[in-house]
Write a protein that holds these residues in place. Structure first.
Motif, PDB file in Angstrom:
ATOM      1  N   LEU B 337       0.830  -1.203   0.000  1.00 33.96           N
ATOM      2  CA  LEU B 337       0.000   0.000   0.000  1.00 33.96           C
ATOM      3  C   LEU B 337       0.862   1.251   0.000  1.00 33.96           C
ATOM      4  O   LEU B 337       0.564   2.228  -0.697  1.00 33.96           O
ATOM      5  N   ALA B 338       1.960   1.182   0.775  1.00 33.70           N
ATOM      6  CA  ALA B 338       2.866   2.332   0.837  1.00 33.70           C
ATOM      7  C   ALA B 338       3.448   2.617  -0.548  1.00 33.70           C
ATOM      8  O   ALA B 338       3.543   3.767  -0.993  1.00 33.70           O
ATOM      9  N   LEU B 339       3.808   1.554  -1.231  1.00 35.44           N
ATOM     10  CA  LEU B 339       4.364   1.690  -2.576  1.00 35.44           C
ATOM     11  C   LEU B 339       3.381   2.393  -3.501  1.00 35.44           C
ATOM     12  O   LEU B 339       3.733   3.303  -4.254  1.00 35.44           O
ATOM     13  N   LEU B 340       2.111   1.996  -3.396  1.00 36.84           N
ATOM     14  CA  LEU B 340       1.075   2.604  -4.231  1.00 36.84           C
ATOM     15  C   LEU B 340       0.938   4.089  -3.897  1.00 36.84           C
ATOM     16  O   LEU B 340       0.867   4.936  -4.793  1.00 36.84           O
ATOM     17  N   GLY B 341       0.939   4.395  -2.578  1.00 36.91           N
ATOM     18  CA  GLY B 341       0.806   5.786  -2.142  1.00 36.91           C
ATOM     19  C   GLY B 341       1.941   6.640  -2.681  1.00 36.91           C
ATOM     20  O   GLY B 341       1.714   7.748  -3.180  1.00 36.91           O
ATOM     21  N   LEU B 342       3.146   6.088  -2.615  1.00 34.81           N
ATOM     22  CA  LEU B 342       4.312   6.838  -3.088  1.00 34.81           C
ATOM     23  C   LEU B 342       4.225   7.056  -4.591  1.00 34.81           C
ATOM     24  O   LEU B 342       4.467   8.137  -5.115  1.00 34.81           O
ATOM     25  N   GLU B 344       1.624   6.928  -6.541  1.00 41.30           N
ATOM     26  CA  GLU B 344       0.514   7.796  -6.936  1.00 41.30           C
ATOM     27  C   GLU B 344       0.728   9.222  -6.424  1.00 41.30           C
ATOM     28  O   GLU B 344      -0.133  10.082  -6.597  1.00 41.30           O
ATOM     29  N   GLU B 345       1.844   9.424  -5.730  1.00 38.33           N
ATOM     30  CA  GLU B 345       2.217  10.726  -5.176  1.00 38.33           C
ATOM     31  C   GLU B 345       1.192  11.262  -4.200  1.00 38.33           C
ATOM     32  O   GLU B 345       1.003  12.462  -4.039  1.00 38.33           O
ATOM     33  N   VAL B 346       0.481  10.356  -3.544  1.00 43.93           N
ATOM     34  CA  VAL B 346      -0.417  10.731  -2.463  1.00 43.93           C
ATOM     35  C   VAL B 346       0.424  11.082  -1.239  1.00 43.93           C
ATOM     36  O   VAL B 346       0.073  11.938  -0.450  1.00 43.93           O
ATOM     37  N   ILE B 347       1.570  10.383  -1.111  1.00 44.90           N
ATOM     38  CA  ILE B 347       2.527  10.691  -0.055  1.00 44.90           C
ATOM     39  C   ILE B 347       3.913  10.745  -0.676  1.00 44.90           C
ATOM     40  O   ILE B 347       4.096  10.285  -1.809  1.00 44.90           O
ATOM     41  N   THR B 348       4.820  11.287   0.046  1.00 47.62           N
ATOM     42  CA  THR B 348       6.226  11.251  -0.351  1.00 47.62           C
ATOM     43  C   THR B 348       6.968  10.552   0.782  1.00 47.62           C
ATOM     44  O   THR B 348       6.407  10.361   1.867  1.00 47.62           O
ATOM     45  N   PRO B 349       8.206  10.163   0.562  1.00 45.79           N
ATOM     46  CA  PRO B 349       8.968   9.537   1.655  1.00 45.79           C
ATOM     47  C   PRO B 349       9.047  10.449   2.868  1.00 45.79           C
ATOM     48  O   PRO B 349       9.279  10.002   3.985  1.00 45.79           O
ATOM     49  N   ILE B 385       5.781   1.599   8.446  1.00 46.56           N
ATOM     50  CA  ILE B 385       5.936   0.170   8.119  1.00 46.56           C
ATOM     51  C   ILE B 385       6.700  -0.536   9.233  1.00 46.56           C
ATOM     52  O   ILE B 385       6.304  -1.595   9.702  1.00 46.56           O
ATOM     53  N   GLU B 386       7.789   0.083   9.665  1.00 48.21           N
ATOM     54  CA  GLU B 386       8.628  -0.537  10.696  1.00 48.21           C
ATOM     55  C   GLU B 386       7.849  -0.858  11.962  1.00 48.21           C
ATOM     56  O   GLU B 386       7.949  -1.935  12.514  1.00 48.21           O
ATOM     57  N   VAL B 387       7.077   0.126  12.417  1.00 46.54           N
ATOM     58  CA  VAL B 387       6.345  -0.075  13.673  1.00 46.54           C
ATOM     59  C   VAL B 387       4.926  -0.565  13.415  1.00 46.54           C
ATOM     60  O   VAL B 387       4.154  -0.791  14.340  1.00 46.54           O
ATOM     61  N   SER B 388       4.595  -0.683  12.110  1.00 47.30           N
ATOM     62  CA  SER B 388       3.263  -1.131  11.709  1.00 47.30           C
ATOM     63  C   SER B 388       2.174  -0.208  12.240  1.00 47.30           C
ATOM     64  O   SER B 388       1.181  -0.658  12.821  1.00 47.30           O
ATOM     65  N   CYS B 389       2.374   1.084  11.988  1.00 45.04           N
ATOM     66  CA  CYS B 389       1.404   2.073  12.435  1.00 45.04           C
ATOM     67  C   CYS B 389       0.138   1.964  11.593  1.00 45.04           C
ATOM     68  O   CYS B 389       0.160   2.020  10.379  1.00 45.04           O
ATOM     69  N   ASP B 390      -1.002   1.789  12.272  1.00 50.30           N
ATOM     70  CA  ASP B 390      -2.260   1.627  11.538  1.00 50.30           C
ATOM     71  C   ASP B 390      -2.814   2.965  11.063  1.00 50.30           C
ATOM     72  O   ASP B 390      -3.324   3.078   9.949  1.00 50.30           O
ATOM     73  N   THR B 391      -2.722   3.965  11.900  1.00 51.62           N
ATOM     74  CA  THR B 391      -3.358   5.247  11.604  1.00 51.62           C
ATOM     75  C   THR B 391      -2.860   5.826  10.294  1.00 51.62           C
ATOM     76  O   THR B 391      -3.631   6.326   9.483  1.00 51.62           O
ATOM     77  N   PHE B 392      -1.527   5.736  10.085  1.00 52.01           N
ATOM     78  CA  PHE B 392      -0.940   6.241   8.851  1.00 52.01           C
ATOM     79  C   PHE B 392      -1.593   5.592   7.630  1.00 52.01           C
ATOM     80  O   PHE B 392      -1.896   6.247   6.639  1.00 52.01           O
ATOM     81  N   PHE B 393      -1.843   4.279   7.750  1.00 53.74           N
ATOM     82  CA  PHE B 393      -2.394   3.555   6.597  1.00 53.74           C
ATOM     83  C   PHE B 393      -3.895   3.727   6.443  1.00 53.74           C
ATOM     84  O   PHE B 393      -4.424   3.644   5.352  1.00 53.74           O
ATOM     85  N   TYR B 394      -4.610   4.039   7.600  1.00 51.54           N
ATOM     86  CA  TYR B 394      -6.022   4.419   7.477  1.00 51.54           C
ATOM     87  C   TYR B 394      -6.111   5.640   6.590  1.00 51.54           C
ATOM     88  O   TYR B 394      -6.905   5.694   5.651  1.00 51.54           O
ATOM     89  N   ASP B 395      -5.252   6.575   6.924  1.00 50.30           N
ATOM     90  CA  ASP B 395      -5.281   7.844   6.198  1.00 50.30           C
ATOM     91  C   ASP B 395      -4.872   7.653   4.742  1.00 50.30           C
ATOM     92  O   ASP B 395      -5.489   8.195   3.833  1.00 50.30           O
ATOM     93  N   LEU B 396      -3.823   6.834   4.555  1.00 55.03           N
ATOM     94  CA  LEU B 396      -3.346   6.595   3.193  1.00 55.03           C
ATOM     95  C   LEU B 396      -4.448   5.961   2.343  1.00 55.03           C
ATOM     96  O   LEU B 396      -4.696   6.363   1.206  1.00 55.03           O
ATOM     97  N   ALA B 397      -5.107   4.941   2.909  1.00 54.81           N
ATOM     98  CA  ALA B 397      -6.155   4.249   2.167  1.00 54.81           C
ATOM     99  C   ALA B 397      -7.273   5.209   1.829  1.00 54.81           C
ATOM    100  O   ALA B 397      -7.809   5.199   0.720  1.00 54.81           O
ATOM    101  N   TYR B 398      -7.624   6.066   2.818  1.00 59.07           N
ATOM    102  CA  TYR B 398      -8.690   7.055   2.615  1.00 59.07           C
ATOM    103  C   TYR B 398      -8.357   7.936   1.424  1.00 59.07           C
ATOM    104  O   TYR B 398      -9.206   8.209   0.588  1.00 59.07           O
ATOM    105  N   ARG B 399      -7.054   8.330   1.372  1.00 62.39           N
ATOM    106  CA  ARG B 399      -6.677   9.253   0.306  1.00 62.39           C
ATOM    107  C   ARG B 399      -6.520   8.558  -1.043  1.00 62.39           C
ATOM    108  O   ARG B 399      -6.715   9.177  -2.085  1.00 62.39           O
TER     109      ARG B 399
END
Lengths: 371, 625
Positions: B337-342, B344-349, B385-399
């Protein structure tokens, strides 16, 4: 030539022994052929050959013995034979032993006896005696008398039931009537009557297994594993023999036991498979030789009784051959008639050779007959 | 001829009459002989060919001869499936006079069980009467000797020596190899449809599961024929011709049975599966599902008692969990999912957000919770990813939205068959708007998308699918179909199969691959990584991602307490990983049902698999061909 043979001073050793040499040679050749085929059909079993040899020796002895009796004596004994035979047939019907679904045997304590075998000789004798009493050709009344003499044994044997033998006996009597000069008009009417009689036979006289045989004959493929099996396998054996045959001991239908009744009633199929069409022709030549020889003896006989008897015996022999070959090759329904002189076993061999003994008596003892 | 009334016999006239009649009868005889001869001529000459054929049909039987089934080896030449001679007591019903009598005598002689007799009678009903029916299989040598001494008493009964399949490794490879068993009606119907009926004329067993089923055509071989002469009893007199069968191909699998056994040992006591794939070519080095069962039970016909036991076991051993088990992927798909976000330029590193432990949407009452109640604080994509933070990915998926996610994840292979050479495979589910409409006749809610962000909601995947998706990650988009079969022996020479490569997954910005792979490295090797503890002090460097999947949804104000929840409602532990980090040789996925946390349960198992792999096997032997 003919005269010299009839000359009492020039009688050969064979004639002195009352043996008709050509006939004897023909019979022995056929018996020899029979031994070879039995050996092959019986799975190379020497026991079978031994037993057949004993039977043949017995039958030949009977033949020679019968040949020594003057024909005149047969003529005198005809009625006695016939009456005794009829009585025994009645006895069979009343108290006979049942075997293979038919009541054919009389148990005499020390042996089992088939009275129908006696009738094979007694009927032609009786018929010849009866017809030869009158001037030939016979008149209608005498023909009717002859038929009556014939009907009793034929029906008694058919009732046992033994369709094959009753057929042979009926034909032996009919041959007497025909040779005696029964008029063609009568023959025609009898033929019509006979065909009218056929449905009566079908519905009242024939047993189920006999009807089945006729139906199977008409369409063997309708029941290839049941009643049609015999005839189908037999036709396969004959057909696959081809022109020159598969060779002695190499018939696969017989050696691998696909063919039933190989060494008895269906021995002709074994012969045809192993010796082919050419073998069959040679075999028929042998049979024809015997038949022609028999008819020569009949025509040469001076007395009407002897002529008729000899002719009837010879022609019945042909019927034997024809019915057996016909049923095995599928042009006649299967009735239990062995191939004479070739098939294994049977009291019929003794009767048959006794008949040939009579032929020899007639052929070699003409001089002793009074006119 | 008018009748003459004369008393004196006219002998010459009588003789003439007799002679005339004789000639007529002789003519009649000639006529009848003509009929006879023409019929014989018809039979023997005209229709000779026909009758010869029928005569041969009587005596010549063509008996099919079964080919020997191909053997199966592992990549190191270990024999995994072999053929062993086995003696079977067979009865040809047609040739037995009194079947009941014979059966009861044989039962006493050879101790044939009631169950065998029951099976025999069942079999008898469906077989044709001239075909042999097995009465007892796997006779001992003593039993064979005992029967042979008494054989003459039992016409139509015989002992047949036949080669039958044997799996020396038993349950270790069951879900991969599958097994062969008796050809049943359904198999037969399929064979008829495929025109293979004749080829199986002498064959008793057919592949039912696994590789045995999938590669049935290779393994079976080509039937041979024996032309024999038989008599009217069907007994063989002699052999006329013999056309030997062509044996089946000996095939080699990618599996390393030693590795597989190590995994089997590690998984004892768990319900779950481990998949090991070589990312360089898709070779499946290990694929194990626990609990397993002994495939040899099926070869000779499993008893109904044993079969019921397998079928009714709550642990469901018959299921191949690696390919048929469908689990929420949970956090293991965060790298994807992170790869897709990056890309699609929804997020940056560099994108950062502050995690308070909950995620809320406007106008939505219900918050989404992070697995860490108090949150992770400031996180970027790598740390998430390292700490497996859920909130970050809730937001990413939303976007990202479900359409974008669904499209990309399908490219990783989610929601579709992997193409492995096994028929026992499920396709999992990659949800989409269309899917939800079709399946549940409901619109897609935004809340659904948010759960998809942590690999939950309707998203299910098989462990093999997950492994395949990881190979795509580590290969920077190169996609291989996972393959069990490595090659085959052709005339004693090994012939390797080419890897099956699919069209690659191409990113707009290929440098993004390394961002997520680095985060997976961090998961294992950096301070807060969820798999750090499990992979402490390894001699190799690996990367990975943990996952803990909820099996039941937990109410918003509840906390997960493993002790209080029924065992079957506990979380599934998941782990994906690969090693070595800079030159990946293996991808490992572990999925454990109701075992608890991914980092505490699944990651240690993955580590032990990797430990074994890199300590006991030279890396070269696994390298791409």
């Amino acid at each position: 030539m003919l005269r010299s043979k009839l000359d009492p001073n020039k009688r050969s050793i064979w004639q002195k022994m009352h043996i008709d040499l050509p006939l004897l040679l023909g019979l022995l050749t056929l018996m020899g052929v029979g031994l070879f085929v039995i050996y092959s059909a019986g799975g190379r079993d020497w026991d079978l050959i031994e037993r057949q040899l004993i039977r043949l020796a017995l039958a030949l002895t009977v033949m020679l013995a019968v040949a020594q009796v003057p024909p005149l004596a047969y003529r005198r004994l005809s009625v006695h034979f016939y009456v005794v035979g009829i009585l025994m047939l009645v006895a069979v019907l009343v108290m006979g032993t049942v075997g293979k679904g038919a009541q054919r045997w009389l148990d005499l304590g020390f042996m089992r006896f088939q009275p129908s075998e006696i009738m094979k000789l007694a009927v032609p004798m009786m018929m010849a005696w009866y017809i030869s009493r009158f001037n030939l050709p016979p008149r209608l009344l005498h023909i009717i008398g002859g038929f009556l003499l014939l009907v009793a044994p034929t029906l008694l044997i058919a009732k046992q039931p033994d369709l094959g033998t009753s057929l042979l006996i009926a034909s032996s009597g009919l041959f007497v009537l025909f040779l005696a000069g029964m008029s063609w008009k009568l023959i025609g009417s009898v033929a019509i009557l006979g065909s009218a009689f056929a449905p009566v036979m079908w519905f009242f006289l024939m047993k189920d297994y006999q009807k089945q045989r006729v139906l199977t004959f008409l369409n063997p493929e309708s029941d290839p594993l049941g009643s049609g099996y015999h005839i189908i396998q037999s036709k396969i054996a004959i057909g696959s023999g081809g022109f020159s045959g598969k060779g002695w001991l190499h018939g696969t239908q017989s050696q691998l036991e696909f063919l039933p009744e190989r060494h008895t009633d269906f021995i002709f199929a074994v012969f045809s498979e192993e010796f082919g069409f050419t073998g069959i022709l040679l075999l028929l030549v042998l049979y024809c030789f015997i038949i022609v020889r028999g008819m020569i003896i009949a025509t040469r006989a001076q007395e009407a009784y002897s002529k008729l008897l000899a002719g009837s015996l010879t022609l019945t022999f042909f019927v034997y051959v024809f019915v057996n070959m016909g049923m095995v090759s599928g042009i006649l329904p299967v009735v239990g008639v062995p191939l004479p002189l070739v098939s294994y076993g049977g009291t019929s061999m003794v009767t048959l050779l006794a008949g040939f003994g009579m032929l020899m008596a007639i052929g070699t003892q003409r001089r002793l007959l009074s006119r | 001829m008018p009748p003459k009334r004369i008393t004196i016999r006219d002998h010459s006239a009588e003789a003439n009459l007799f002679a005339r009649r004789t000639v007529i009868t002789l003519l009649g005889i000639v006529g009848l002989l003509c009929v006879l001869i023409s019929n014989l001529y018809y039979l023997q000459v005209t229709r000779f060919q026909d009758y010869q054929t029928r005569s041969n049909g009587n005596r010549i039987k063509v008996l099919p001869v079964a080919p020997n089934r191909g053997l199966i080896y592992d990549r190191n030449g270990e024999l995994l499936a072999e053929n062993r001679p086995s003696f079977t007591l067979e009865v040809v019903p047609e040739q037995v006079e009194d079947l009941n009598q014979t059966l009861s005598e044989l039962a006493a002689l050879l101790q044939i069980s009631d169950e065998d007799l029951e099976d025999f009678r069942q079999e008898l009903k469906s077989q044709r009467r001239f075909k042999p029916v097995a009465l007892k299989s796997r006779l001992s040598h003593e039993e064979v000797a005992l029967f042979s001494a008494n054989q003459h008493k039992y016409p139509g009964v015989s002992v047949e020596a036949r080669l039958t399949r044997y799996y020396p490794y038993g349950e270790t490879l069951t879900h991969m190899l599958g097994y062969v068993a008796k050809i049943n009606k359904k198999d037969l119907q399929k064979l008829v449809e495929a025109g293979q009926e004749d080829n199986y004329a002498a064959t008793y067993n057919i592949g039912k599961q696994g590789v045995e089923k999938f590669h049935e055509d290779r393994l079976h071989g080509q039937v041979g024929y024996q032309e024999v002469e038989v008599n009217n009893q069907g007994r063989i007199i002699r052999t006329l011709e013999f056309q030997p069968p062509t044996p089946g191909e000996d095939i080699i699998l990618n599996v390393d049975v030693k590795l597989q056994r190590v995994i089997q040992g590690l998984m004892q006591g768990y319900r779950g599966s481990v998949v090991v794939i070589d990312p360089n070519n898709g070779a499946v080095l290990a694929l194990y599902s626990n609990p397993s069962y002994d495939p040899n039970l099926f070869v000779h016909g499993i008893s109904s008692k044993d079969y019921r036991r397998l079928l009714q076991s709550p642990d469901r051993p018959l299921i191949n969990r690696a390919t048929q088990g469908q689990y929420p992927p949970a956090s293991t798909v965060k790298p994807h999912l992170a790869l897709l976000g990056l890309d699609e330029e929804v997020i940056t590193p560099q994108t950062r957000m502050f995690d308070r432990g909950t995620y809320r949407l406007k106008n939505v009452e219900r918050p989404w919770r992070d697995w860490k109640k108090w949150g992770h604080g400031w996180v970027d994509v790598t740390k998430s990813i390292e700490v497996s933070c859920d909130t970050f990915f809730y937001d990413l998926a939303y976007r990202l939205g479900i359409d974008s996610i669904s499209e990309m994840m399908v490219k990783f292979g989610f929601g579709d068959y992997t193409g492995i050479d096994l028929y026992e495979e499920s396709d999992g589910n990659m949800p989409s708007r269309g899917w939800k409409r079709a399946k549940h006749n409901q619109p897609w809610y935004i809340g659904d998308t948010i759960s998809v962000g942590i690999g939950q909601s309707y998203w299910t995947t098989t462990p093999l699918q997950l492994a395949k998706s990881v190979t795509v990650l580590v290969n920077h988009g190169t996609r291989y179909v996972p393959q069990l079969m490595r090659g085959r022996y052709v005339d004693g020479e090994i012939q390797l199969n080419a890897p099956r490569e699919l069209s690659p997954l191409v990113l707009k910005h290929p440098q993004n691959w390394d961002v997520v792979l680095d985060a997976m490295y961090g998961t294992v090797n950096r301070e807060h990584g969820t798999a750090r503890k499990a992979f402490k002090d390894t001699k190799y460097i690996s990367a990975g991602k943990t996952g803990t999947a909820q099996v039941i949804s937990i109410a918003e104000d509840e906390e997960y307490d493993a002790e209080k929840i029924a065992e079957h409602h506990r979380d599934n532990a998941m782990y994906i990983g690969y090693a070595p980090y800079d030159n990946p040789q293996i991808v490992v996925t572990v999925a454990m049902e109701n075992a608890g946390g991914g980092s505490s349960q699944a990651a240690p198992i993955a580590r032990k698999v990797m430990d074994y792999f890199f300590e006991n096997q030279p890396v070269e032997s696994y390298a791409a061909q």
